[in-house]
Scaffold this active site. Structure first.
Site, PDB file in Angstrom:
ATOM      1  N   SER A  58      41.662  37.492  46.628  1.00 52.87           N
ATOM      2  CA  SER A  58      42.378  38.556  47.330  1.00 52.87           C
ATOM      3  C   SER A  58      42.082  39.868  46.632  1.00 52.87           C
ATOM      4  O   SER A  58      41.833  39.884  45.411  1.00 52.87           O
ATOM      5  CB  SER A  58      43.883  38.284  47.280  1.00 52.87           C
ATOM      6  OG  SER A  58      44.621  39.402  47.737  1.00 52.87           O
ATOM      7  N   SER A  60      44.230  41.610  45.880  1.00 52.51           N
ATOM      8  CA  SER A  60      45.359  41.634  44.938  1.00 52.51           C
ATOM      9  C   SER A  60      44.998  41.058  43.585  1.00 52.51           C
ATOM     10  O   SER A  60      45.739  41.238  42.621  1.00 52.51           O
ATOM     11  CB  SER A  60      46.546  40.867  45.526  1.00 52.51           C
ATOM     12  OG  SER A  60      46.939  41.452  46.742  1.00 52.51           O
ATOM     13  N   TYR A  71      51.767  36.624  42.381  1.00 56.58           N
ATOM     14  CA  TYR A  71      50.578  36.556  43.245  1.00 56.58           C
ATOM     15  C   TYR A  71      49.416  37.335  42.629  1.00 56.58           C
ATOM     16  O   TYR A  71      48.295  36.848  42.553  1.00 56.58           O
ATOM     17  CB  TYR A  71      50.919  37.097  44.631  1.00 56.58           C
ATOM     18  CG  TYR A  71      49.778  37.030  45.620  1.00 56.58           C
ATOM     19  CD1 TYR A  71      49.358  35.811  46.136  1.00 56.58           C
ATOM     20  CD2 TYR A  71      49.141  38.185  46.053  1.00 56.58           C
ATOM     21  CE1 TYR A  71      48.315  35.745  47.055  1.00 56.58           C
ATOM     22  CE2 TYR A  71      48.106  38.133  46.979  1.00 56.58           C
ATOM     23  CZ  TYR A  71      47.695  36.904  47.477  1.00 56.58           C
ATOM     24  OH  TYR A  71      46.669  36.849  48.382  1.00 56.58           O
ATOM     25  N   LYS A  75      45.956  35.508  41.487  1.00 58.44           N
ATOM     26  CA  LYS A  75      44.663  35.869  42.077  1.00 58.44           C
ATOM     27  C   LYS A  75      43.756  36.512  41.036  1.00 58.44           C
ATOM     28  O   LYS A  75      42.535  36.374  41.092  1.00 58.44           O
ATOM     29  CB  LYS A  75      44.855  36.776  43.297  1.00 58.44           C
ATOM     30  CG  LYS A  75      45.469  36.043  44.495  1.00 58.44           C
ATOM     31  CD  LYS A  75      44.615  34.863  44.937  1.00 58.44           C
ATOM     32  CE  LYS A  75      45.154  34.199  46.181  1.00 58.44           C
ATOM     33  NZ  LYS A  75      44.303  33.103  46.665  1.00 58.44           N
TER      34      LYS A  75
END
Length: 173
Positions: A58, A60, A71, A75
């Protein structure tokens, strides 16, 4: 099996201060441990057939979001796990790469598409002014899995409509 695509992930809102331990572990189990265990199980076969692994990260993991500490961290860990796997297994004939989508029109992202203000904010930040379609991400995965990418190993490709080209400052002109 010629290709393993690790495409699992969950994101739970929260900062470091207000993310409880079970939530932290749940996010890491899905976003990092799943990749680790699936890859470990697939590597002997992929080595025999000259296969490859494509991890779905991602944007992110390349730069953080507000209020998504677990998260973002998971990631980000996937980014470096991809690097480590590319180093460790490239000489064995197994290429390992990653794609890093931004907002993509999937059921998981449905709450964003239902909120006009948040969707408008995404459109303002993404230079192509729209979210990705799943097929646009899949096309990049298919390229990385193909023989056309036979010398691509350890690559991280943002599939983000140009979002990662920005330094984060607002549009001024």
């Amino acid at each position: 099996m010629d290709v393993l695509v690790n495409n699992a992930g969950i994101g739970v809102p929260g900062t470091v201060e207000n993310t409880d331990t079970p939530t932290w572990r749940h996010v890491f189990a899905a976003d990092v441990e799943g990749v680790f265990f699936a890859s470990r199980a697939a590597l002997p076969h992929l080595r025999r057939v000259g296969g490859c692994i494509v991890n779905v990260g991602s944007v992110s993991g390349l730069g953080a979001d507000w209020g998504l500490a677990a998260y973002n961290a998971a990631k980000g860990a996937l980014v470096n796990l991809t690097n480590a796997m590319a180093l460790d297994h490239g000489h064995e004939g197994v290429r390992v790469n990653a794609v890093h989508p931004s907002l993509t029109r999937t059921p998981v992202a449905a709450p964003i598409f239902e909120n006009a203000d948040i969707l408008a904010a995404f459109r303002q930040r993404i230079p192509m002014q729209r979210p990705a379609e799943p097929a646009e991400v899949a096309d990049v995965i298919a390229f990385l899995a193909s023989s056309e990418a036979r010398f691509v190993n350890g690559a991280h490709i943002p599939v983000d409509g140009g979002l990662s080209a920005s330094n984060g400052q607002p549009r001024m002109f």
